[in-house]
Design an enzyme around this catalytic site. Structure first.
Site, PDB file in Angstrom:
ATOM      1  N   ASP A   1       0.829  -1.218   0.000  1.00 49.29           N
ATOM      2  CA  ASP A   1       0.000   0.000   0.000  1.00 49.29           C
ATOM      3  C   ASP A   1       0.858   1.259   0.000  1.00 49.29           C
ATOM      4  O   ASP A   1       2.046   1.230   0.327  1.00 49.29           O
ATOM      5  CB  ASP A   1      -0.958   0.005   1.192  1.00 49.29           C
ATOM      6  CG  ASP A   1      -0.242   0.025   2.545  1.00 49.29           C
ATOM      7  OD1 ASP A   1       0.795  -0.652   2.678  1.00 49.29           O
ATOM      8  OD2 ASP A   1      -0.701   0.727   3.455  1.00 49.29           O
TER       9      ASP A   1
ATOM     10  N   GLU B   1       0.248  -1.289   5.580  1.00 49.55           N
ATOM     11  CA  GLU B   1       1.340  -0.854   6.466  1.00 49.55           C
ATOM     12  C   GLU B   1       1.149   0.599   6.871  1.00 49.55           C
ATOM     13  O   GLU B   1       1.362   0.980   8.023  1.00 49.55           O
ATOM     14  CB  GLU B   1       2.687  -1.018   5.740  1.00 49.55           C
ATOM     15  CG  GLU B   1       3.907  -0.761   6.622  1.00 49.55           C
ATOM     16  CD  GLU B   1       4.401   0.673   6.635  1.00 49.55           C
ATOM     17  OE1 GLU B   1       5.275   0.982   7.454  1.00 49.55           O
ATOM     18  OE2 GLU B   1       3.901   1.515   5.838  1.00 49.55           O
TER      19      GLU B   1
END
Ligand SMILES: [Zn+2]
Length: 376
Positions: free
Chosen positions: A78, A138
């Site tokens: 991400d 994350e």
């Protein structure tokens, strides 16, 4: 395929944390399978009901023992959001050897380097297993990595966690903790303060105690860090409704970054003692603490084989980072972990983040050599 071509394709896939990362995982799973990795998708549903997937690709393992690997290369799929005015956010753009794009630095450059490094090694020759681990979410609190840790999904002996460190190996990191503190008072007309209890006066006294705690913690030093101690911050404070009302509520956010090795509940215990003292002094004092986040830091010994190997391969001494990383979860899973990646954390998360092309290339070489030395 060159590492730059791979990075171009990765940047083109919009993978901000607010979206599902399935498209990104499909791409990575494909690439890994083509190289001969066995891939496993570990799906979960995020708080918005979207499907998120952690991907684990393993090569060189016995099928009966596929979670024990020698080396894991770990990158998050991400990115943080991008400004809609940044037209080329999803189009990797090369200007003077700098590769621009959302995620180009944090952390798609590292992911591109892992794929390129794995392709440079004959996976059939592996004597010890190699894993590529691609995580979800994350950027919004290490959510995917925490899922992996909770599930005990993989047990690497060594883990290289990709974050922009300008290719300096980082062998330790501070943790990240948050608590929401609510002080409850009783409202009254400010002309008659004795009819109420001021939550702001109570909150202010507690904040002063927190400042004293921060001072006290300065003496508990971890010399590898700058600053060498656990740091505390009251970043937001709110209270009261009007100038002539004794405030009935005061809230503040306490954030702290614990040095690794400190007893995990240290700050919360000190905060509880301060609250007890405040209650003893003023029986009207009412306070609630919601410990919203408690991410531990990590530390890998200076003489760990992985640390010394990466120091040799990069030509740089290992350092430490003050920001939170998935190295903490890899450490919980039993790995000796080091954070390393191309690009500079100071340009990450900005419009116009970039990775220097030569660092990207160098990262491929470092990772290729690390895989050869540890797994062949
Ligand atoms: Zn990152």
């Amino acid at each position: 395929m060159t590492v730059k071509e791979t990075l171009t394709e990765l940047v083109a896939i919009d993978s901000v944390s607010a979206r599902s990362n399935v498209g990104m995982v499909d791409y990575l799973a494909h690439r890994c399978q083509d190289m001969g990795f066995d891939v496993k998708r570990l799906a979960y549903t995020d708080n918005n009901g979207l499907e998120k997937i952690n991907l684990i690709a393993v090569a060189g393992a016995e099928p009966s023992n596929a979670t024990n690997v020698e080396l894991a290369l770990v990158g998050h799929t991400d990115t943080v959001p991008y400004d809609p005015n940044w037209e080329d956010a999803l189009k990797l753009t090369d200007r003077d050897g700098k590769l621009f794009g959302r995620g180009a630095c944090d952390t798609k450059a590292f992911i591109a380097a892992t794929l390129t490094a794995a392709a440079a090694v004959d996976l059939k020759q592996l004597r010890r297993p190699l894993a590529l681990v691609f995580t979800a979410d994350e950027e919004i609190g290490l959510v995917g990595a925490k899922q992996l840790a909770k599930a005990g999904a993989i047990h690497p002996r060594f883990a290289i966690v990709g974050e922009p460190t300008s290719l300096q190996p980082m062998r330790a990191g501070k943790g990240y903790c948050l608590a929401e503190v609510l002080i409850k008072g009783r409202e009254a007309h400010s002309a008659y303060p004795d009819l109420g209890t001021s939550a702001v006066f109570g909150g202010a006294r507690l904040v002063t105690e927190i400042e004293r705690i921060a001072e006290q913690l300065r003496s508990e030093e971890h010399p590898a860090f700058d600053p060498p101690c656990t740091t505390l911050n009251v970043g937001v404070i709110r209270g009261g409704t009007a100038k002539n009302v004794v405030p009935g509520e005061c809230r503040f956010t306490l954030e702290w970054r614990p040095i690794p090795g400190q007893e995990p509940g240290r700050v919360l215990n000190l905060l509880s003692s301060a609250i007890e003292v405040a209650k003893a002094r003023d029986p009207q004092f009412v306070c609630e603490v919601d410990a919203a986040r408690a991410d531990e830091g990590f530390e890998t010994a200076r003489d760990s084989l992985l640390v010394t190997l990466l120091e040799e391969l990069t030509g740089r001494d290992a350092g430490t980072v003050a920001f939170g990383t998935e190295a903490a979860q890899m450490t919980q899973l039993g790995a000796e972990s080091v954070v390393l990646g191309p690009g500079n954390i100071r340009v990450a998360h900005r419009t116009g983040e970039f990775v220097p092309a030569h660092e990207l290339q160098q990262c491929v070489e470092i990772l290729t050599n690390a895989v050869r030395r540890l797994c062949l």
